[in-house]
Design a protein around this motif. Structure first.
Motif, mmCIF file in Angstrom:
data_model
loop_
_atom_site.group_PDB
_atom_site.id
_atom_site.type_symbol
_atom_site.label_atom_id
_atom_site.label_comp_id
_atom_site.label_asym_id
_atom_site.label_seq_id
_atom_site.Cartn_x
_atom_site.Cartn_y
_atom_site.Cartn_z
ATOM 1 N N GLY A 138 27.781 48.189 39.844
ATOM 2 C CA GLY A 138 27.903 47.631 38.507
ATOM 3 C C GLY A 138 29.254 47.018 38.251
ATOM 4 O O GLY A 138 29.845 47.199 37.180
ATOM 5 N N THR A 139 29.771 46.266 39.222
ATOM 6 C CA THR A 139 31.054 45.610 39.082
ATOM 7 C C THR A 139 30.898 44.135 39.441
ATOM 8 O O THR A 139 29.798 43.674 39.728
ATOM 9 C CB THR A 139 32.117 46.293 39.969
ATOM 10 O OG1 THR A 139 33.394 45.747 39.682
ATOM 11 C CG2 THR A 139 31.801 46.131 41.442
ATOM 12 N N LEU A 140 31.998 43.375 39.430
ATOM 13 C CA LEU A 140 31.964 41.953 39.728
ATOM 14 C C LEU A 140 32.682 41.675 41.038
ATOM 15 O O LEU A 140 33.729 42.250 41.321
ATOM 16 C CB LEU A 140 32.619 41.142 38.615
ATOM 17 C CG LEU A 140 31.943 41.170 37.252
ATOM 18 C CD1 LEU A 140 32.752 40.351 36.239
ATOM 19 C CD2 LEU A 140 30.515 40.636 37.326
ATOM 20 N N SER A 141 32.116 40.761 41.807
ATOM 21 C CA SER A 141 32.716 40.301 43.047
ATOM 22 C C SER A 141 33.001 38.809 42.884
ATOM 23 O O SER A 141 32.074 38.010 42.730
ATOM 24 C CB SER A 141 31.750 40.547 44.221
ATOM 25 O OG SER A 141 32.246 39.982 45.410
ATOM 26 N N PHE A 142 34.277 38.427 42.918
ATOM 27 C CA PHE A 142 34.665 37.039 42.652
ATOM 28 C C PHE A 142 34.676 36.191 43.919
ATOM 29 O O PHE A 142 34.999 36.674 45.013
ATOM 30 C CB PHE A 142 36.070 36.991 42.026
ATOM 31 C CG PHE A 142 36.125 37.459 40.609
ATOM 32 C CD1 PHE A 142 35.698 36.644 39.575
ATOM 33 C CD2 PHE A 142 36.610 38.724 40.296
ATOM 34 C CE1 PHE A 142 35.746 37.075 38.262
ATOM 35 C CE2 PHE A 142 36.668 39.162 38.986
ATOM 36 C CZ PHE A 142 36.226 38.333 37.967
ATOM 37 N N THR A 143 34.352 34.912 43.749
ATOM 38 C CA THR A 143 34.600 33.916 44.783
ATOM 39 C C THR A 143 36.033 33.420 44.611
ATOM 40 O O THR A 143 36.734 33.795 43.665
ATOM 41 C CB THR A 143 33.630 32.741 44.646
ATOM 42 O OG1 THR A 143 33.875 32.096 43.375
ATOM 43 C CG2 THR A 143 32.175 33.201 44.700
ATOM 44 N N LEU A 144 36.475 32.529 45.501
ATOM 45 C CA LEU A 144 37.805 31.951 45.343
ATOM 46 C C LEU A 144 37.905 31.156 44.046
ATOM 47 O O LEU A 144 38.927 31.198 43.348
ATOM 48 C CB LEU A 144 38.134 31.056 46.540
ATOM 49 C CG LEU A 144 38.518 31.770 47.842
ATOM 50 C CD1 LEU A 144 38.668 30.759 48.975
ATOM 51 C CD2 LEU A 144 39.798 32.573 47.672
ATOM 52 N N GLU A 145 36.829 30.425 43.710
ATOM 53 C CA GLU A 145 36.831 29.661 42.455
ATOM 54 C C GLU A 145 36.902 30.601 41.259
ATOM 55 O O GLU A 145 37.602 30.337 40.276
ATOM 56 C CB GLU A 145 35.581 28.781 42.375
ATOM 57 C CG GLU A 145 35.547 27.626 43.365
ATOM 58 C CD GLU A 145 35.227 28.058 44.791
ATOM 59 O OE1 GLU A 145 34.813 29.234 44.976
ATOM 60 O OE2 GLU A 145 35.416 27.255 45.717
ATOM 61 N N GLY A 146 36.185 31.717 41.342
ATOM 62 C CA GLY A 146 36.247 32.702 40.268
ATOM 63 C C GLY A 146 37.607 33.355 40.180
ATOM 64 O O GLY A 146 38.108 33.636 39.080
ATOM 65 N N ALA A 147 38.232 33.596 41.316
ATOM 66 C CA ALA A 147 39.559 34.196 41.327
ATOM 67 C C ALA A 147 40.587 33.253 40.691
ATOM 68 O O ALA A 147 41.487 33.698 39.969
ATOM 69 C CB ALA A 147 39.973 34.534 42.758
ATOM 70 N N ARG A 148 40.448 31.955 40.950
ATOM 71 C CA ARG A 148 41.358 30.986 40.315
ATOM 72 C C ARG A 148 41.153 30.978 38.804
ATOM 73 O O ARG A 148 42.123 30.908 38.026
ATOM 74 C CB ARG A 148 41.126 29.594 40.891
ATOM 75 C CG ARG A 148 41.533 29.432 42.350
ATOM 76 C CD ARG A 148 41.522 27.975 42.763
ATOM 77 N NE ARG A 148 41.656 27.849 44.205
ATOM 78 C CZ ARG A 148 40.647 27.778 45.055
ATOM 79 N NH1 ARG A 148 39.403 27.807 44.592
ATOM 80 N NH2 ARG A 148 40.855 27.674 46.340
ATOM 81 N N LEU A 149 39.894 31.027 38.387
ATOM 82 C CA LEU A 149 39.596 31.094 36.956
ATOM 83 C C LEU A 149 40.218 32.346 36.351
ATOM 84 O O LEU A 149 40.786 32.303 35.252
ATOM 85 C CB LEU A 149 38.076 31.103 36.753
ATOM 86 C CG LEU A 149 37.572 31.262 35.312
ATOM 87 C CD1 LEU A 149 37.923 30.026 34.492
ATOM 88 C CD2 LEU A 149 36.065 31.502 35.303
ATOM 89 N N TRP A 150 40.126 33.438 37.064
ATOM 90 C CA TRP A 150 40.700 34.713 36.610
ATOM 91 C C TRP A 150 42.216 34.599 36.448
ATOM 92 O O TRP A 150 42.776 34.980 35.415
ATOM 93 C CB TRP A 150 40.331 35.789 37.628
ATOM 94 C CG TRP A 150 40.802 37.174 37.315
ATOM 95 C CD1 TRP A 150 41.276 37.647 36.120
ATOM 96 C CD2 TRP A 150 40.832 38.287 38.226
ATOM 97 N NE1 TRP A 150 41.589 38.997 36.239
ATOM 98 C CE2 TRP A 150 41.328 39.396 37.498
ATOM 99 C CE3 TRP A 150 40.480 38.446 39.561
ATOM 100 C CZ2 TRP A 150 41.492 40.647 38.101
ATOM 101 C CZ3 TRP A 150 40.637 39.684 40.149
ATOM 102 C CH2 TRP A 150 41.134 40.774 39.431
#
Length: 589
Positions: A501-513
């Protein structure tokens, strides 16, 4: 800098490690075995080169000459030419300090045995004063009964001195206590020394049995750490001695010490077999985050329901019946011991679907108090215009009624299970459906978007879901709970991990973060490109808030990456060995 000790796994403050001498020794270990391997005994006392009045003990270690703390090693060279370097410093728990060695022996360990508060304060004081990747050693204290607690507190090695001495006095030690040898008609052990005739069993045999029992219990402890189940074992083990129970509870009160070292997720299921489970870090952390980070985003009424034995709750037969009656017209929150309250968006988030509890049909006073406190805090933070309590008239009803009185909810609270009824009875389900008559349904899209935001709040911090995803046109795909998050152009940003029940980010998601206002858990590395993992020596800095299992962004002069933390933040910066981050995606700069 640690040369011969490396940590491989963690279970809260307990660690599974390896001491490398001429042979490799798993920890928690018996110091006696280490001395045999090193080929010598502990070398005598000497004033610290720094002038500290505490003493320094030397463990010969010829496999890796050179060692740590050259200034300390060199001061010993003239007097101890056969010793390559000092590996262990003896420190008092009243004034512990970092001396640059691989291990630390607590000099006053024997004075704290049998005193829960004193033991806890001493261990925490020493452990907090020395680097995270050094070994902590206690001498003259370990028995088969207490060594699981010692390991749980963060002790990495013990000796058999006390157990041996007890054997020579005729005290036969087991994991549940001490028995005077003359009172035993038969020996309740299958170790080699206990297989001979009872009448020929000597005091020397008793001492050897005690050492065997201690070694066997250490093996059990190591396996429990591997499995992430040491606390479950400990809750039963401490019942054999009042001071052990007191020490475990004193440790539970050391929130900062244990919470920093406890992973945010793990595969092992929590066994809620005693009321001490309510005090576990995983339970308290979940309750705290739900009541301080989570924010309800639905405009619908709240429906409170009991939990189910099956996890996640939505897959159980009872909750399917609840959903059939609710028809997406209300926000569902489950009440349970030992977790507290579980919003539907966080029903898969560790440990909400990773526990099992004893079912008796009766709530204890402690359980009622705990869940009532959590529910009260939840409702103080989240405002609902209408509340439906679809709960039976046992402990669940008492909890709701207590919070109803405290928060004056009577004008907007409705009970739908009749006295003596059950939530899945036809009449109860009909009452539930009627109570929601005229309410509008929310869409699947709204549910998925709210779930993603709620998980971000829980994992990253209060408001993180909005900070992270309000800046993009978020799209969700796949079926719950396998939700993928994409932006308006279809680029994948993150994936919901149903197992935890957690989130796994892509590189694009990590940049957004990184670019958002959401709290970022960042690991700064040196000038290299990680492939597979980041080892601790390559870490330049790390956020203190990082916990084992957290999603982290890895940044350095040559790389940008995202992955999972294998150490807590401070441990990453203090350690000289071991895996700090498991890297999932990396981009070379």
């Amino acid at each position: 800098m640690t040369e011969f000790f490396e940590i491989h796994a963690r279970d809260g403050a307990a660690r599974l490690g390896e001491l490398r001498l001429r042979e490799s020794h798993p920890t928690p270990a018996l110091v006696d075995d280490l001395l045999d391997d090193a080929g010598s005994t502990w070398v005598g006392d000497r004033e610290q080169p720094t002038g500290d009045p505490s003493t320094l003990t030397v463990l010969p270690h010829r496999a890796f000459p050179g060692g740590t703390a050259p200034e300390v090693r060199d001061s010993f060279a003239p007097e101890y030419p056969d010793v390559d370097f000092p590996a262990a410093a003896v420190v008092s728990s009243e004034s512990p300090a970092d001396h640059g060695t691989d291990a630390y022996v607590v000099s006053d360990a024997q004075s704290i045995r049998g005193h829960g508060a004193a033991f806890t304060e001493a261990i925490v004081a020493v452990r907090e004063a020395v680097p995270a990747d050094t070994a902590l050693v206690l001498s003259g204290i370990a028995t088969p009964r207490n060594v699981s607690l010692l390991a749980y507190a963060g002790v990495d090695a013990v000796d058999a001195a006390f157990a041996t001495a007890e054997g020579t006095r005729g005290n036969y030690l087991t994991t549940d206590g001490s028995h005077y040898l003359d009172d035993l008609d038969e020996l309740p052990c299958s170790c080699p020394v206990c297989q001979g005739p009872r009448e020929s069993f000597t005091l020397a045999d008793c001492a050897e049995h005690n050492r065997n029992a201690l070694a066997a219990e250490l093996a059990t402890v190591r396996q429990r750490i591997r499995d992430g189940r040491l606390r479950d074992y400990l809750e039963g083990q401490v019942r054999h001695d009042q001071w052990l129970t007191a020490a475990m509870r004193e440790l539970d009160d050391q929130w900062a010490y244990l919470e920093e070292r406890t992973p945010i997720l793990r595969e092992a299921e929590i066994t809620a077999a005693t009321e001490d489970t309510l005090r576990r870090v995983e339970i308290q952390r979940y309750a705290d985050r739900v009541t301080s980070r989570y924010r309800n985003r639905f405009r619908n009424p709240l429906v409170l329901v009991p939990c189910s034995a099956r996890k996640p709750y939505s897959e159980s037969q009872s909750h399917r019946q609840f959903h059939d009656a609710i028809q997406w017209r209300a926000h569902l929150v489950s009440m349970t011991s030992p977790i507290g309250v579980v919003p539907q968006e966080l029903e898969t988030t560790y440990p909400a679907q990773h526990y099992d509890t004893v079912v008796t049909g009766r709530w204890s006073a402690d359980e009622i108090d705990f869940v009532a406190r959590v529910l009260r805090r939840y409702l103080e933070r989240n405002e609902y215009r209408k509340i439906v309590a679809h709960v039976p008239d046992d402990g669940y009803r008492e909890i709701v009624e207590r919070v109803e009185a405290d928060l004056d909810l009577s004008d907007r609270l409705t009970y739908t299970v009749p006295e003596g009824g059950h939530p899945t009875d036809e009449e109860s389900l009909s009452n539930l459906s009627t109570a929601l008559s005229g309410e509008l349904k929310y869409s699947k899209r709204e549910r998925e978007h709210n779930t993603i935001r709620a998980i971000a709040d829980y994992v990253l911090g209060d408001g993180a879901g909005d900070d992270l995803f309000d800046a993009v046109d978020v799209q969700t795909t796949s079926r719950y709970p396998k939700i993928q998050v994409r932006d308006g152009e279809g680029t994948q940003l993150a994936t919901m991990v149903p197992k935890y029940g957690t989130l796994s980010f892509t590189l694009e998601g990590a940049r957004l973060w990184v670019d958002s206002d959401a709290p970022t858990k960042r690991v700064e590395i040196d000038g290299f490109v990680p492939h597979g993992s980041v080892l601790a020596p390559g870490v330049v800095d790390a956020d203190d808030e990082i916990r084992v299992g957290d999603e982290v962004v890895v940044e350095g002069p040559k790389a940008f990456a995202v992955g999972r933390a294998e150490m807590f933040g401070r441990e990453m910066t203090e350690s000289t060995r071991g895996e700090a981050v498991t890297v999932r995606h990396v981009e070379e700069r």
